[in-house]
Scaffold this active site. Structure first.
Site, mmCIF file in Angstrom:
data_model
loop_
_atom_site.group_PDB
_atom_site.id
_atom_site.type_symbol
_atom_site.label_atom_id
_atom_site.label_comp_id
_atom_site.label_asym_id
_atom_site.label_seq_id
_atom_site.Cartn_x
_atom_site.Cartn_y
_atom_site.Cartn_z
ATOM 1 C CB SER A 196 -0.877 -0.008 1.249
ATOM 2 O OG SER A 196 -1.418 1.277 1.448
ATOM 3 C CE LYS A 247 -12.692 3.211 0.608
ATOM 4 N NZ LYS A 247 -12.563 4.053 -0.580
ATOM 5 C CG ASP A 299 -12.342 8.242 -1.043
ATOM 6 O OD1 ASP A 299 -11.129 8.390 -0.797
ATOM 7 O OD2 ASP A 299 -12.927 7.153 -0.963
ATOM 8 C CB ALA A 314 -21.765 1.001 -11.580
ATOM 9 C CD GLU A 368 -26.927 -7.067 -16.381
ATOM 10 O OE1 GLU A 368 -25.933 -7.406 -15.699
ATOM 11 O OE2 GLU A 368 -26.915 -7.026 -17.636
ATOM 12 N N GLY A 399 -5.078 9.692 -10.678
ATOM 13 C CA GLY A 399 -5.660 9.571 -9.342
ATOM 14 C C GLY A 399 -4.698 9.774 -8.173
HETATM 15 P P1 NDP Z 1 -15.391 -1.197 -6.907
HETATM 16 O O1 NDP Z 1 -14.981 -2.619 -6.843
HETATM 17 O O2 NDP Z 1 -16.416 -0.698 -5.950
HETATM 18 O O3 NDP Z 1 -15.961 -0.886 -8.414
HETATM 19 C C1 NDP Z 1 -15.218 -1.211 -9.501
HETATM 20 C C2 NDP Z 1 -15.928 -0.788 -10.780
HETATM 21 O O4 NDP Z 1 -15.008 -1.006 -11.829
HETATM 22 C C3 NDP Z 1 -17.155 -1.629 -11.120
HETATM 23 O O5 NDP Z 1 -18.079 -0.851 -11.847
HETATM 24 C C4 NDP Z 1 -16.573 -2.711 -12.026
HETATM 25 O O6 NDP Z 1 -17.484 -3.242 -12.945
HETATM 26 C C5 NDP Z 1 -15.553 -1.909 -12.791
HETATM 27 N N1 NDP Z 1 -14.430 -2.683 -13.318
HETATM 28 C C6 NDP Z 1 -13.526 -3.402 -12.609
HETATM 29 N N2 NDP Z 1 -12.605 -3.924 -13.441
HETATM 30 C C7 NDP Z 1 -12.939 -3.511 -14.701
HETATM 31 C C8 NDP Z 1 -12.385 -3.724 -15.978
HETATM 32 N N3 NDP Z 1 -11.299 -4.475 -16.134
HETATM 33 N N4 NDP Z 1 -12.976 -3.157 -17.059
HETATM 34 C C9 NDP Z 1 -14.094 -2.401 -16.921
HETATM 35 N N5 NDP Z 1 -14.674 -2.168 -15.711
HETATM 36 C C10 NDP Z 1 -14.102 -2.723 -14.621
HETATM 37 O O7 NDP Z 1 -14.063 -0.359 -6.810
HETATM 38 P P2 NDP Z 1 -13.877 1.169 -6.356
HETATM 39 O O8 NDP Z 1 -14.968 1.972 -6.932
HETATM 40 O O9 NDP Z 1 -13.665 1.223 -4.901
HETATM 41 O O10 NDP Z 1 -12.479 1.546 -7.031
HETATM 42 C C11 NDP Z 1 -12.335 1.681 -8.448
HETATM 43 C C12 NDP Z 1 -10.915 2.084 -8.751
HETATM 44 O O11 NDP Z 1 -10.690 3.408 -8.280
HETATM 45 C C13 NDP Z 1 -9.864 1.248 -7.993
HETATM 46 O O12 NDP Z 1 -9.496 0.147 -8.735
HETATM 47 C C14 NDP Z 1 -8.720 2.211 -7.777
HETATM 48 O O13 NDP Z 1 -7.794 2.055 -8.808
HETATM 49 C C15 NDP Z 1 -9.356 3.555 -7.856
HETATM 50 N N6 NDP Z 1 -9.331 4.244 -6.565
HETATM 51 C C16 NDP Z 1 -8.653 5.423 -6.499
HETATM 52 C C17 NDP Z 1 -8.577 6.147 -5.346
HETATM 53 C C18 NDP Z 1 -7.788 7.401 -5.325
HETATM 54 O O14 NDP Z 1 -7.671 8.020 -4.260
HETATM 55 N N7 NDP Z 1 -7.257 7.840 -6.437
HETATM 56 C C19 NDP Z 1 -9.276 5.709 -4.136
HETATM 57 C C20 NDP Z 1 -9.954 4.444 -4.297
HETATM 58 C C21 NDP Z 1 -9.979 3.747 -5.466
HETATM 59 P P3 NDP Z 1 -18.233 -4.667 -12.692
HETATM 60 O O15 NDP Z 1 -19.405 -4.372 -11.823
HETATM 61 O O16 NDP Z 1 -18.617 -5.082 -14.057
HETATM 62 O O17 NDP Z 1 -17.239 -5.577 -12.044
#
Ligand code: NDP
Length: 469
Positions: free
Chosen positions: A21, A71, A105, A126, A153, A252
């Site tokens: 991390s 979270k 955030d 999403a 969905e 980010g």
């Molecule tokens: P979640 O697991 O809650 O959501 C992930 C989302 O990304 C879902 O909509 C998922 O779709 C989609 N997804 C995952 N992998 C892929 C892919 N290969 N192609 C297309 N869509 C994809 O994660 P978070 O919202 O918590 O975090 C998302 C990203 O944000 C993290 O991976 C991280 O990199 C970044 N982040 C950045 C922060 C910052 O401070 N800059 C803080 C926290 C996170 P599906 O439902 O289809 O799986």
């Protein structure tokens, strides 16, 4: 205790799995900049142990950061929530003394989005970060918000959940195909496109949140600002494509930094020095980016026409990136080392098809070497059908040193002079090959870099685009 010695506080990140991390590094940097010396631990807490372990953690620490998968599930275990955490249904920071949950955030990302008032915004994703960003852009007065993602969905449910009451008029879901249709109807112009998915996150750096052709059409349609919540790599493939298209593109890492400083302000409300740190300096962001390159093997493959300077530039990259340990190599040299023969001779002996096969094998071996590295390839390598995809599948990104024809002809001048009577023909051949290959380099490349100037200038340009300078 001496009055100038600040007490050591104890902070920790709870999540599962945590892996490497960046949080301890960020908090150490905040300590360094404020002259403090606190402790920041990483606590692996599997979901089934959270309820039993939280009371002890609240006693043990002054402040906790919370990450996936806690979270949301930490909320019923806390005494109170601040309004932002309540509205988002997610906590990333806990004041242990009060048992109060916060979410930093949204405050962390606000400055990265620019002026959103009246803007048309597209969010891809999403999940949790998409929820934070959707709430924020609505609060900031966007005109319209479209949400898309690979699971229609989930996107529908997400939109139904966030778009209550009056917001229904501003928030809509759209499938990737639907975006294509909007483009055909000339309704595909957005002011801001946000990636809130994990697509492109290390190690799968070759991924994009939408298909490249669709993204590029959206880039053309609205010349949007592109924000990517992903911070590892510091410059994702999406950002590189946006930068190559001449768009403003923000990663980010600054968001991650700011949410940490905002957490510290919750834990240390009297520490006035923190206010000045909210906006990270370029030096701080560069240090964090280098930390990511040191700990996670990041891979770049350089391509470009003969004479674009790949071989010379690659040698300047460790210094330009500020990474003494960066691995740099040349595919031609590796080929010669592997086969005992230079590529042109090997190619003449074994034919083009076998040569390209062998070359791909040598490239794969270089790409499998541990640690961060940049590989300069031959001019014809990356333009082979399917090779750029192959490189993306091996978690590497492609940088194209784009030298204008005039520069190439200038660099070829000695060769033309040596050709004597054949100079005109050689020049014509070179020009033809250059024009044929231009579109192929463009297609293969994630990042286009102007190859003009000295090798050090070109190396610095690459470092800058990758957020390492
Ligand atoms: P979640 O697991 O809650 O959501 C992930 C989302 O990304 C879902 O909509 C998922 O779709 C989609 N997804 C995952 N992998 C892929 C892919 N290969 N192609 C297309 N869509 C994809 O994660 P978070 O919202 O918590 O975090 C998302 C990203 O944000 C993290 O991976 C991280 O990199 C970044 N982040 C950045 C922060 C910052 O401070 N800059 C803080 C926290 C996170 P599906 O439902 O289809 O799986």
């Amino acid at each position: 205790m001496r009055p100038d010695v600040k007490p050591t506080r104890r902070y920790a990140l709870i999540g599962h799995p945590l892996g490497h991390s960046l949080s301890p590094v960020i908090h150490a940097e905040i300590d360094h900049l404020t002259g403090a010396s606190n402790r920041y631990d990483l606590c692996e807490v599997p979901p089934e142990e959270l309820a039993a372990r939280l009371p002890r953690l609240l006693e043990q620490y002054d402040g906790l950061n919370v990450t996936i998968p806690h979270k949301e599930r930490v909320i019923p275990l806390l005494t109170s929530l601040d309004p932002r955490a309540k509205a988002l249904g997610a906590v990333n920071t806990i004041n242990c003394q009060l048992g109060r949950g916060h979410n930093t955030d949204a405050g962390g990302v606000r400055p990265d989005l620019g002026d959103v008032e009246g803007a048309r915004v597209l969010i891809i994703g999403a999940g949790g970060v998409a929820r934070t960003l959707a709430a924020l852009v609505l609060e900031m007065g966007c005109k319209e918000l479209l949400i898309t993602g690979r699971s229609p969905e989930r996107v529908e449910r997400f939109v139904a959940d966030i778009a209550r009451g009056l917001e229904r008029r501003r928030v809509h879901s759209v499938t990737p195909d639907g975006l294509g249709e909007l483009l055909l109807r000339r309704e595909g112009a957005f002011d801001l496109i946000i990636n809130a998915t994990a697509a492109g996150m290390w190690p799968a750096v070759g991924e994009l949140p939408l298909e490249r052709g669709l993204l590029e059409a959206l880039f053309d349609a609205g010349r949007p600002h592109v924000f990517d919540a992903v911070y590892n790599p510091p410059a994702t493939r999406l950002l590189l494509l946006a930068r190559s298209a001449g768009l403003r593109a923000t990663g980010g890492l600054a968001m991650l930094w700011r949410q940490a400083v905002l957490a510290r302000q919750i834990w240390e409300p009297d520490n006035e020095a923190l206010g000045a740190l909210i906006t990270p300096s370029p030096e701080t962001l560069g240090r964090l980016a280098r930390e990511l390159w040191r700990h996670f093997g990041q891979r770049i493959v350089l391509t470009g026409f003969v004479g674009s300077g790949k071989g010379v530039v690659v040698a300047r990259l460790p210094q330009a990136f500020g990474l003494g340990g960066l691995g740099v190599s040349d595919l031609d040299d590796a080929f010669a080392a592997a086969t005992g023969q230079h590529s042109p001779a090997w190619q003449r002996e074994h034919g083009e098809a076998r040569f390209r096969q062998m070359e791909r094998q040598v490239l794969d071996e270089l790409l499998a070497t541990p640690g961060s590295q940049v590989i300069a390839t031959g001019a014809g390598t990356l333009i082979q059908p399917g090779l750029a995809e192959h490189v993306h599948d091996r978690n590497a990104l492609v940088v194209w040193l784009n030298a204008p024809l005039g520069l190439i002809l200038e660099r070829f001048r000695p060769a033309f002079e040596r050709a004597g009577a054949g100079a005109a023909e050689l020049r014509e051949q070179t020009e033809r090959l250059y024009r044929q290959r231009l579109a192929l380099y463009r297609e293969a490349a994630d990042l286009m870099i102007d190859a003009g100037g000295t090798p050090d200038q070109v190396a610095r340009r690459i470092a800058h685009a990758l957020e390492l300078a």
